[in-house]
Design a protein around this motif. Structure first.
Motif, PDB file in Angstrom:
ATOM      1  N   HIS A 216       0.811  -1.214   0.000  1.00  0.00           N
ATOM      2  CA  HIS A 216       0.000   0.000   0.000  1.00  0.00           C
ATOM      3  C   HIS A 216       0.848   1.268   0.000  1.00  0.00           C
ATOM      4  O   HIS A 216       0.300   2.372   0.148  1.00  0.00           O
ATOM      5  CB  HIS A 216      -0.925   0.011   1.218  1.00  0.00           C
ATOM      6  CG  HIS A 216      -2.217  -0.713   0.988  1.00  0.00           C
ATOM      7  ND1 HIS A 216      -3.147  -0.303   0.061  1.00  0.00           N
ATOM      8  CD2 HIS A 216      -2.733  -1.839   1.563  1.00  0.00           C
ATOM      9  CE1 HIS A 216      -4.184  -1.120   0.079  1.00  0.00           C
ATOM     10  NE2 HIS A 216      -3.951  -2.063   0.972  1.00  0.00           N
ATOM     11  N   HIS A 253     -10.049  -2.553  -2.712  1.00  0.00           N
ATOM     12  CA  HIS A 253     -10.092  -1.248  -2.058  1.00  0.00           C
ATOM     13  C   HIS A 253     -10.866  -0.224  -2.878  1.00  0.00           C
ATOM     14  O   HIS A 253     -11.537   0.644  -2.306  1.00  0.00           O
ATOM     15  CB  HIS A 253      -8.674  -0.739  -1.809  1.00  0.00           C
ATOM     16  CG  HIS A 253      -8.114  -1.154  -0.498  1.00  0.00           C
ATOM     17  ND1 HIS A 253      -8.214  -0.383   0.634  1.00  0.00           N
ATOM     18  CD2 HIS A 253      -7.466  -2.282  -0.122  1.00  0.00           C
ATOM     19  CE1 HIS A 253      -7.637  -1.011   1.660  1.00  0.00           C
ATOM     20  NE2 HIS A 253      -7.171  -2.163   1.216  1.00  0.00           N
ATOM     21  N   PRO A 421      -5.681   4.242   2.626  1.00  0.00           N
ATOM     22  CA  PRO A 421      -4.844   3.053   2.447  1.00  0.00           C
ATOM     23  C   PRO A 421      -3.348   3.307   2.505  1.00  0.00           C
ATOM     24  O   PRO A 421      -2.579   2.370   2.737  1.00  0.00           O
ATOM     25  CB  PRO A 421      -5.274   2.529   1.067  1.00  0.00           C
ATOM     26  CG  PRO A 421      -5.937   3.675   0.390  1.00  0.00           C
ATOM     27  CD  PRO A 421      -6.551   4.497   1.464  1.00  0.00           C
ATOM     28  N   THR A 422      -2.900   4.556   2.314  1.00  0.00           N
ATOM     29  CA  THR A 422      -1.462   4.840   2.384  1.00  0.00           C
ATOM     30  C   THR A 422      -1.025   5.325   3.765  1.00  0.00           C
ATOM     31  O   THR A 422       0.148   5.660   3.955  1.00  0.00           O
ATOM     32  CB  THR A 422      -1.053   5.891   1.335  1.00  0.00           C
ATOM     33  OG1 THR A 422      -1.764   7.110   1.593  1.00  0.00           O
ATOM     34  CG2 THR A 422      -1.361   5.415  -0.078  1.00  0.00           C
TER      35      THR A 422
END
Length: 476
Positions: A216, A253, A421-422
């Protein structure tokens, strides 16, 4: 003095006049904001980079081979680029004909770099009369979520604590070293073998959460380092493929729990999930399995077989079809290392049996952790919700504790992970209160469960879906 025009001179003058009128029209079109009905008759190539489009026109370009996306009101033709997209063509395809701004900002930590690739793909922008949100999305939710992300960035919650990941990698390597130390010092008796299996299964599961972090792009400032270490962890420490994981997981996602778009709810006709799919199967009289008993046979085909059978086959198939020899080389280094370490103690066949048992245990661990946040949630066809609403419909959290954080790789904070997500996972706990506050403001449900309750909800959900299928199959 007289000047006689030759036919060639007439052609040149006419050509110049035509070019002048064309440029003048383009400048007027840009100044006045364009005319939607007039531009509809022109192709993207005819209009140039200053063309304007309506949402209705953008939405026509949503088929394979003809795909446009909108990012921050700019319209991009990604029909050819999807073939080279590092995250796979399907994840972009899921946003073809749509606004992809929120997904774009969620997945790309270094947006300036990515925009260099987008620039040649620009075909125009949305007409001034068009809303920035498509499909009647709630502009207030979109704007408040954008503001929340800016607040989290200002608080430093997207910055990594390097020590956290160093220690995590260290404990994975330590677990593997302990399994070998047992065999080296005390042999391969039954007790040592059982301990070795438990240590290796734990190492594999924790390495799985670690590769998830690098995949990710949530660890290094440079995504190049994330990609490189990701290949090392998933390839050399786990024996899998980074590209296979990327192309599959980013779809999940991008469109979580969306039928036909999220591969994680594609159960190969073995299970029916949610409240919509079972009824559709029942009405069509589809009975590939006795779905009213799926909450029972799930224990036989789900947790035990996902990693040892399905994932292993799919990984090999994907690497072969895509000719992904780099990932295949990493994949081979895992097995070369494993067999060189364990064949001296168990022989070749014994080592295969040992690894199969390890994968069997790891698969249980993986399935119960990853599905507790999603299977019991809403599963439906595309609804074109805002990023916040879409992710909260499809995810829930599990109570925070040191054990739950470690056991699940911080995926007990699935809501925060899906929204950002990061973001490094050690910061989820700090982001959660602010996310909950935003959800309360807009009436979006923010669910938190206990670990055992979340596991039980998987089975309860499967039972409910099975009953819906049976009712539709018999009576509709």
């Amino acid at each position: 003095m007289r000047y006689y025009f030759k036919p060639r001179d007439v052609v040149v003058i006419a050509s110049n006049i035509t070019r002048f009128l064309t440029e003048l029209t383009a400048k007027c079109h840009k100044t006045m904001g364009g005319g939607g009905h007039q531009t509809d008759q022109l192709s993207a190539g005819d209009r140039g980079p200053y063309a304007v489009y309506t949402w209705e026109e953008v939405q026509k370009h949503s088929r394979r081979g003809d795909q446009w996306v909108v990012v921050e009101r700019k319209v991009y033709n990604v029909s050819e680029w999807v073939k080279r997209h590092p995250g796979g063509r399907r994840v972009i395809g899921h946003y073809a004909g749509e606004d992809a701004t929120e997904a774009f900002t969620a997945f790309h930590p270094d947006q300036r770099l990515v925009r260099k690739f987008l620039k040649p793909l620009l075909v125009g922008e949305l007409a001034p009369s068009e809303s920035s949100e498509d499909h009647k999305k709630n502009a207030a939710i979109v704007e408040d979520f954008r503001a929340l992300k800016e607040q989290l960035e200002a608080k430093g919650l997207f910055r990594t604590n390097p020590l956290f990941f160093v220690l995590h990698l260290g404990h994975v390597l330590l677990l593997e070293a302990l399994s070998l130390a047992l065999l080296w010092n005390w042999g391969s008796g039954w007790i040592n073998t059982i301990l070795c299996i438990l240590l290796l299964a734990t190492a594999q599961s924790q390495a799985g959460w670690l590769q998830h972090d690098f995949g990710h792009l949530s660890v290094f400032k440079s995504s190049c380092w994330d990609h490189l270490v990701h290949k090392f962890v998933i390839g050399h420490l786990k024996g899998a493929s980074a590209n296979w994981w990327n192309h599959r997981h980013f779809q999940h996602h991008a469109k979580p729990n969306v039928i036909s778009k999220d591969p994680d709810v594609n159960m190969l006709k073995l299970l029916v999930l949610g409240n919509v799919e079972p009824v559709e199967y029942g009405i069509k009289k589809l009975k590939h399995m006795p779905y009213n008993h799926q909450h029972k046979y799930f224990f036989l085909i789900g947790p035990p077989l996902l990693i040892p059978v399905y994932f292993n086959i799919h990984i090999l198939q994907t690497m072969y079809i895509q000719r992904d020899w780099v990932d295949f080389a990493w994949y081979l280094t895992y097995y070369a290392r494993y067999f060189s370490c364990y064949v001296p103690y168990y022989g070749f066949l014994g080592s295969i049996v040992l690894l199969t048992i390890v994968r069997f245990l790891e698969s249980h661990w993986f399935v119960w952790v990853t599905q507790m946040n999603h299977i019991p949630m809403e599963i439906d066809h595309e609804q074109h919700d805002e990023w916040l609403t879409m992710q909260l419909k499809a995810t829930c959290n599990v109570e925070q504790s040191f054990f739950n954080d470690w056991f699940s790789g911080h995926l007990n904070f699935q809501i925060e992970h899906h929204l950002f997500p990061t973001m490094p996972r050690h910061n989820y706990v700090h982001a959660a209160p602010m996310v909950r506050e935003l959800c309360e403001k807009h009436g979006v449900q923010y669910q938190v469960k206990g670990l055992w309750e979340a596991w039980c909800d998987i089975v309860r959900s499967l039972r409910t879906s099975g009953k819906l299928w049976l009712d539709a199959y018999l009576h509709k």
